[in-house]
Scaffold this motif. Structure first.
Motif, mmCIF file in Angstrom:
data_model
loop_
_atom_site.group_PDB
_atom_site.id
_atom_site.type_symbol
_atom_site.label_atom_id
_atom_site.label_comp_id
_atom_site.label_asym_id
_atom_site.label_seq_id
_atom_site.Cartn_x
_atom_site.Cartn_y
_atom_site.Cartn_z
ATOM 1 N N LEU A 1 5.882 -9.327 -6.051
ATOM 2 C CA LEU A 1 4.574 -9.023 -5.470
ATOM 3 C C LEU A 1 4.390 -7.514 -5.444
ATOM 4 N N ASP A 2 3.454 -7.017 -6.234
ATOM 5 C CA ASP A 2 3.109 -5.597 -6.226
ATOM 6 C C ASP A 2 1.605 -5.474 -6.016
ATOM 7 N N GLY A 3 1.057 -4.292 -6.236
ATOM 8 C CA GLY A 3 -0.357 -4.073 -5.958
ATOM 9 C C GLY A 3 -1.281 -4.995 -6.730
ATOM 10 N N LEU A 4 -1.079 -5.112 -8.036
ATOM 11 C CA LEU A 4 -1.952 -5.934 -8.870
ATOM 12 C C LEU A 4 -1.824 -7.417 -8.533
ATOM 13 N N SER A 5 -0.584 -7.887 -8.422
ATOM 14 C CA SER A 5 -0.394 -9.314 -8.123
ATOM 15 C C SER A 5 -0.880 -9.653 -6.717
ATOM 16 N N LEU A 6 -0.820 -8.691 -5.794
ATOM 17 C CA LEU A 6 -1.305 -8.944 -4.433
ATOM 18 C C LEU A 6 -2.816 -9.171 -4.425
ATOM 19 N N VAL A 7 -3.547 -8.372 -5.209
ATOM 20 C CA VAL A 7 -5.005 -8.540 -5.280
ATOM 21 C C VAL A 7 -5.353 -9.953 -5.741
ATOM 22 N N PHE A 8 -4.700 -10.395 -6.814
ATOM 23 C CA PHE A 8 -4.989 -11.730 -7.342
ATOM 24 C C PHE A 8 -4.499 -12.827 -6.403
ATOM 25 N N ALA B 1 0.820 -1.210 0.000
ATOM 26 C CA ALA B 1 0.000 0.000 0.000
ATOM 27 C C ALA B 1 0.855 1.260 0.000
ATOM 28 N N ASP B 2 2.065 1.168 0.547
ATOM 29 C CA ASP B 2 2.994 2.304 0.552
ATOM 30 C C ASP B 2 3.788 2.413 -0.741
ATOM 31 N N GLY B 3 3.460 1.577 -1.716
ATOM 32 C CA GLY B 3 4.142 1.636 -3.010
ATOM 33 C C GLY B 3 5.337 0.710 -3.127
ATOM 34 N N GLY B 4 5.547 -0.128 -2.129
ATOM 35 C CA GLY B 4 6.679 -1.048 -2.168
ATOM 36 C C GLY B 4 6.360 -2.297 -2.966
ATOM 37 N N ALA B 5 7.333 -3.171 -3.046
ATOM 38 C CA ALA B 5 7.169 -4.447 -3.749
ATOM 39 C C ALA B 5 8.086 -5.474 -3.093
ATOM 40 N N VAL B 6 7.690 -6.726 -3.156
ATOM 41 C CA VAL B 6 8.500 -7.823 -2.633
ATOM 42 C C VAL B 6 9.005 -8.617 -3.828
#
Length: 203
Positions: free
Chosen positions: A72-79, A49-54
Motif C-alpha cells: 500500500l503506497d500513495g497510488l494504491s491507497l487512492v484506488f 502521506a509521510d512517504g511510508g508504505a504498508v
C-alpha cells in the motif's frame, strides 16, 4: 491487508445464503466488509502521506520465488479508497434498486468478487499475483455484465467483454513474464528502472 481481502471474499461466498434468509436487508450486513476495508485504508493516510508504505507478504510458490505480496503506497491507497468507499455505497444501492430481484444474492456475490479482484489488483506487489487478480477482474466483470443472462444483449455484451479482457490478459502476461525475466525479480517494488531500460530486450 490479506485479512481485508479475505473478509470481502467471505462476504461474497456467504451473500447468496444470507440473502435468502434476510432479503434485501442483507445489503446492510454485506456492506460492512468493504466499509471495514475503507476505514482501515483511511487510517493509513497519515503514514502514506509521510512517504511510508504498508507491505505484507506470504510465501505462495516458493520454488519459483512467487509470493502473495501486497503493498500500500500513495497510488494504491487512492484506488483502494475509491474501490472500497464507492463499493460500499453500491452494495447499499443494490439493496434498494434490486430489492425484488430473485437473484439479488448472486448479484451481491458477483459485486463483492469484483471488489476483491480490483483491490487485489491495485495492492499486488508481485507480477504474477497482479496477473491473477487481473484475470479475476475479467471473470467478475463477465459475470456482472451478463447478470441478466436471460437477455441476449446481456450475454453478447458479457462475451465481448470477456474476449477483450482475455486478450488483454494474454498480452499482459507476456509483458509481465518478460519484465520479470529482465529484472530477475517478481516483486514490483524491487524493479529497477535503469536495469530494465538498459537491457537488450527493452525495445
Amino acid at each position: 491487508m490479506l485479512y481485508l481481502l479475505s473478509l470481502i471474499a467471505l462476504a461474497a461466498v456467504l451473500a447468496p445464503g444470507l440473502t435468502r434468509l434476510l432479503g434485501a436487508r442483507t445489503g446492510w450486513l454485506l456492506m460492512l466488509a468493504p466499509l471495514a476495508a475503507f476505514i482501515w485504508f483511511v487510517q493509513q493516510i497519515p503514514l502514506i502521506a509521510d512517504g511510508g508504505a504498508v507491505m505484507q507478504s506470504v510465501s505462495w510458490i516458493p520454488a519459483l520465488g512467487i509470493n502473495l505480496s501486497l503493498r500500500l503506497d500513495g497510488l494504491s491507497l487512492v484506488f483502494a479508497l475509491l474501490i472500497s468507499g464507492i463499493g460500499s455505497l453500491i452494495v447499499l444501492y443494490a439493496a434498494g434498486y434490486l430489492e425484488q430481484h430473485r437473484q439479488l444474492g448472486r448479484f451481491y456475490a458477483y459485486l463483492l468478487l469484483f471488489m476483491l479482484a480490483m483491490l487485489g489488483l491495485v495492492l499486488a506487489d508481485d507480477l504474477i499475483l497482479l496477473f491473477v487478480f487481473w484475470e479475476l477482474t475479467s471473470v467478475a466483470s463477465f459475470l456482472l455484465i451478463g447478470f441478466q443472462h436471460d437477455k441476449p444483449e446481456a450475454r453478447r455484451a458479457a462475451l465481448q467483454a470477456l474476449l477483450i479482457t482475455g486478450g488483454g490478459g494474454l498480452a499482459l502476461l507476456a509483458g509481465l513474464l518478460l519484465l520479470g525475466g529482465v529484472a530477475q525479480t517478481w516483486q514490483i517494488s524491487s524493479l529497477d528502472a535503469a536495469q530494465v531500460q538498459g537491457h537488450a530486450l527493452f525495445p
